[in-house]
Design an enzyme around this catalytic site. Structure first.
Site, PDB file in Angstrom:
ATOM      1  N   HIS A  12     -34.373  22.196  16.846  1.00 23.89           N
ATOM      2  CA  HIS A  12     -33.186  22.092  17.729  1.00 23.89           C
ATOM      3  C   HIS A  12     -32.051  22.854  17.047  1.00 23.89           C
ATOM      4  O   HIS A  12     -31.439  22.351  16.108  1.00 23.89           O
ATOM      5  CB  HIS A  12     -32.800  20.627  17.941  1.00 23.89           C
ATOM      6  N   HIS A  14     -28.621  25.684  17.525  1.00 20.80           N
ATOM      7  CA  HIS A  14     -27.674  26.479  18.313  1.00 20.80           C
ATOM      8  C   HIS A  14     -27.341  27.746  17.524  1.00 20.80           C
ATOM      9  O   HIS A  14     -26.809  27.658  16.417  1.00 20.80           O
ATOM     10  CB  HIS A  14     -26.382  25.691  18.568  1.00 20.80           C
ATOM     11  N   HIS A 134     -30.882  16.016  26.315  1.00 15.82           N
ATOM     12  CA  HIS A 134     -29.695  15.448  25.671  1.00 15.82           C
ATOM     13  C   HIS A 134     -29.446  14.118  26.383  1.00 15.82           C
ATOM     14  O   HIS A 134     -28.894  14.094  27.478  1.00 15.82           O
ATOM     15  CB  HIS A 134     -28.487  16.387  25.813  1.00 15.82           C
ATOM     16  N   HIS A 168     -31.996  14.782  19.154  1.00 12.92           N
ATOM     17  CA  HIS A 168     -31.020  14.242  18.197  1.00 12.92           C
ATOM     18  C   HIS A 168     -30.742  12.750  18.406  1.00 12.92           C
ATOM     19  O   HIS A 168     -29.610  12.342  18.696  1.00 12.92           O
ATOM     20  CB  HIS A 168     -29.705  15.037  18.224  1.00 12.92           C
ATOM     21  N   ASP A 240     -29.879  20.455  15.072  1.00 14.61           N
ATOM     22  CA  ASP A 240     -28.735  20.493  15.987  1.00 14.61           C
ATOM     23  C   ASP A 240     -27.545  21.147  15.295  1.00 14.61           C
ATOM     24  O   ASP A 240     -26.388  20.801  15.562  1.00 14.61           O
ATOM     25  CB  ASP A 240     -28.370  19.104  16.528  1.00 14.61           C
TER      26      ASP A 240
END
Ligand code: DOR
Ligand code: ZN
Length: 332
Positions: A12, A14, A134, A168, A240
């Site tokens: 995960h 970004h 999410h 998460h 995350d």
């Protein structure tokens, strides 16, 4: 003391776009062999063209590093079987956001309702495309994840062949739910294994630890630690890591996200070592994810040594977790 991790995976991540992508992508491609790349760009990644173009921009940003971006689409309830059949070749999962729940999620679904999402979820299930969620309601901030658990359970029951990844997770309720359904899995971040709400707001406000979902109570952290340290096969590491410029974090209206990519492996080694569980790190950082996502990553061995590592204050004005502090493990 040294430890070698085979093919570390961040399930995960970004990476953003443009200048930020150029700063952060090499920091992940150095330590990891692959990562699930989040699609919450502005505008989000919703077409096969978007996926291909974003993947190319990531590859351009990492140069020659041996690293595979595992791409995702931003969930839309109008994705049909034909579209998904074609998309499957280019993606590893689809990420569902409730609208407005976090950074760049405005185009998410207005209600996570099994019947209105059924055609898309049925097609994903048939095509064996995992669904990453999410999972937060729009309720009181400390209860949002807890309130979403029945939604996870309803989806898991309605689509028993669909692999659902609870992204998460931060609460004991989520850990318990995970164990009740064969088709629920979860990612766990580094920061939620280290901090509670006290670390964010119990003293002076710590903007670099502010994220969604917000860190919870000590007993929640303990429940996460337990399944991570035992490398329970239903959980895997997903950082995350969510970089924002220093100016966006140290501001009124602080952006949500903790930037952990460059320090994730040393900080995980430190944590597993502290608890006498280093032997389970390989499964948590790689083997479990390979089984859950049913794939074989590129081979890449990363060796860590128990030696002091002072975390930089920032990486091009993006402040990492533990900035300026010392960790007891470093990547060689
Ligand atoms: O804290 C967060 N930041 N949580 C998310 O879900 C999104 C992320 C981001 O993209 O900045
Ligand atoms: Zn995220």
């Amino acid at each position: 003391m040294k430890i070698t991790i085979n093919s570390p995976l961040d399930m995960h991540l970004h990476l953003r776009d443009e200048d930020m992508l150029k700063v952060v992508a090499p920091l992940s491609s150095k330590d990891f062999t692959a990562a699930i790349i989040m699609p919450n760009l502005l505008p989000p990644v919703t077409t096969i063209q978007d996926v291909k173009a974003y993947k190319q921009r990531i590859k351009d940003a990492i140069g020659d590093d041996n690293f595979e971006p595992l791409m995702t689409l931003f969930f839309k309830d109008n994705y049909d079987y034909e579209f998904l059949k074609e998309a499957k070749e280019y993606i590893s999962a689809i990420k569902l956001y409730p609208a407005g729940i976090t950074t760049n999620s405005e185009g998410g679904v207005s209600s996570v309702d099994a019947s209105s999402l059924a055609p898309t979820l049925k097609a994903m299930s048939e095509l064996e495309i995992p669904l990453c969620i999410h999972g937060e309601s729009d309720g009181f901030v400390m209860d949002r994840e807890k309130e979403f658990v029945p939604v996870y359970e309803h989806l898991a029951t309605a689509f028993p062949k669909l692999k659902i990844i609870m992204e998460h997770i931060t609460t004991k309720d989520s850990v318990d739910a995970l164990k009740r359904h064969d088709n629920l899995y979860a990612t766990i971040t580094l920061h939620h294994l280290y901090i509670t709400l006290d670390d964010v707001a119990g003293g002076m406000l710590q903007p670099h630890l502010f994220c969604k979902p917000i860190a919870k109570r000590p007993e929640d952290k303990e429940a996460l630690l337990q399944v991570a340290l035992e490398a329970n096969p239903k959980v895997m590491f997903g950082s995350d890591s969510a970089p924002h410029p220093k100016t966006a974090k140290e501001a009124p209206g602080c952006a949500a996200g903790v930037f952990t990519a460059p320090i994730a492996l040393p900080a995980l080694a430190q944590l597993f070592d502290k608890h006498g569980k280093l032997e389970n790190l390989q499964a948590f950082i790689s083997d479990n994810a390979q089984k859950i996502y049913n794939f074989k990553p590129l081979k890449k061995d990363i060796t860590l040594k128990k030696e002091e590592f002072e975390v930089p204050a920032n990486y091009n004005n993006v402040v990492p977790m533990f900035a300026g502090e010392k960790l007891s493990w470093k990547v060689l």
